[in-house]
Design a protein around this motif. Sequence first.
Motif, short mmCIF file in Angstrom:
data_model
loop_
_atom_site.label_atom_id
_atom_site.label_comp_id
_atom_site.label_asym_id
_atom_site.label_seq_id
_atom_site.Cartn_x
_atom_site.Cartn_y
_atom_site.Cartn_z
N ALA A 18 -18.08 64.39 64.91
CA ALA A 18 -18.97 63.39 65.53
C ALA A 18 -20.32 63.35 64.83
N LEU A 19 -20.85 64.52 64.45
CA LEU A 19 -22.11 64.54 63.72
C LEU A 19 -21.98 63.83 62.39
N PHE A 20 -20.89 64.09 61.67
CA PHE A 20 -20.68 63.40 60.39
C PHE A 20 -20.61 61.89 60.60
N GLN A 21 -19.93 61.47 61.65
CA GLN A 21 -19.82 60.03 61.91
C GLN A 21 -21.19 59.42 62.21
N GLY A 22 -21.98 60.12 63.03
CA GLY A 22 -23.32 59.61 63.33
C GLY A 22 -24.21 59.57 62.11
N ILE A 23 -24.10 60.60 61.27
CA ILE A 23 -24.91 60.66 60.04
C ILE A 23 -24.49 59.55 59.08
N ASP A 24 -23.18 59.33 58.94
CA ASP A 24 -22.70 58.24 58.09
C ASP A 24 -23.24 56.89 58.57
N ARG A 25 -23.18 56.69 59.86
CA ARG A 25 -23.66 55.42 60.42
C ARG A 25 -25.15 55.26 60.19
N LEU A 26 -25.91 56.31 60.43
CA LEU A 26 -27.35 56.23 60.25
C LEU A 26 -27.71 55.98 58.78
N ALA A 27 -26.96 56.61 57.87
CA ALA A 27 -27.22 56.42 56.44
C ALA A 27 -26.95 54.99 56.01
N ARG A 28 -25.94 54.38 56.63
CA ARG A 28 -25.62 52.98 56.29
C ARG A 28 -26.64 52.00 56.86
#
Length: 521
Positions: free
Chosen positions: A307-317
């Motif tokens: 979930a952290l990776f998904q949130g970080i990916d989304r924030l980076a995009r």
Amino acid sequence: MGQQALAKDGYGDFCMKAQKNSCPEDSSSSSTLRRFFFEQAVASGLGSWPQGTVLLVAVSGGADSTALLAALAALRQTGGYQVHGLHVDHGIRPVEERQGDAHAVHRLCNTLGVPYRLRSVPPGAVLEAAKREGSGVEEAARIFRHRALRREARWLTAARILVAHTQDDLLETVVMRFLRGSGPGGLAPMRRDTGRILRPLLGLTRREVLAYLADRGIGFRIDTTNEDIRYLRNRIRHRLIPGLDTSFPGWKQAVLRGTKIQELTADFLSAEAQRRIVWDAPSGAEGRLYTDERVFFAQPEIIREEALFQGIDRLARESTAIKSRDPWVWADCSGPREERRTVRAPRRASLRLFTQGSYPALDAGPLRIERQGACIALLPRTPGKEDGFALVVQEPGVYWFNGVKMVCGVSSSFDTGQEKPALFADLPLVFRGVTQYDYKHRGLYRLRRSGYSAQSIAAGIILEDLKGPCAFIDARIKELIIGLCRPEQAPKEQVDEALIPYEKLYREEQAKPQGIRLFLS
């Protein structure tokens, strides 16, 4: 299969000249048949495209990219698409080699009738970026290369960027990620189509690539850095894989089957994490994501990490603040995370410190993860804060940080007559760079009176444990030995010229600072 011979290419370097084998069994008909099946495999990996679609091919001049370009040129009339090539000079190798590559690609594209462009990275820029970002040279070169490919694709309005990864590259990558301790997503196979990047050769082996070039009599360049065993991939290719081929002949198919299982596992974990932990972006909080802390920590640890990776990916995009501040974040935001990672993407081991509840906040490159009240927050780091890197040590071993070798072992394992630890400490340990917070506590200012220059202090390393900073380490040393033991077991006398216990940097009446933040990337 055809033979290859080394020959001068006229530009001061060697290239591989493909030659047909004159053996009777290697007849013209069998050569034509092999060429047909190879090109059909490329066509299958490419898929169908509307008439006039532009496809951009990354061409290094090596065997794989040369075979891909040659096959596409042969197929383009029936496929109805346009093929363009791009060669990127990374400015790493000697000038003669780089010019030889560029001339070879130029001749190849002219022979095949393929429009192409050369993009050059300023000499030294890749090495400087690798040093600055704490990444390997190969990783830094990949970032520059993909940046150039994306720009060229936008200029051409290309539908896809084609790269010449083969099945051998897939296997090498999986082995490399396994050795680095990657999770299921990292051990899943490369995807043929990631939305921007397309890999038509992924179902073909390097042996088949060389046979195709030999059948067509097409030469290719040899990158001398591919023989340099300082790089992990080259050590795997030249040392580990030959041993596996000899001792375990069926290992490649077994690994490929295993990657499929890891792909299913990664997809399941991703779907579960997305279903169980939802990231919200409140209005007026651009570039920030939040989720419920209670729900977050109620999930299994692997789900929390995903979930952290998904949130970080989304924030980076989505976060313009991060993109404008750090162009190295997520060089390609399409496809699986392991394929779009850059030197700035956080490591799983770093995030695990947060998901296990060990720390209330972590800096991960340009992002920060915090526990705020009843929420978990993902937000950009405030501009102006330091970019510190850190190495987290959670078990005995040999580690490298900023060029210093850190030997961390149980204190009883050292020979006191020969390998005397410079410091005794307990796990976990963090090695990090000097930050402005260290100067706030006045401790490092005292080093100036001890003869240290401002440059030496800024280049130094701070060793931390859970209580805060333990020691200042002179970065000019080559090796440091640390004995691991509990505080009550540590010898009272710990003296080493290269290491200054932090307590000595403060007056007796001044308390040791607590809770110095960790900076992880």
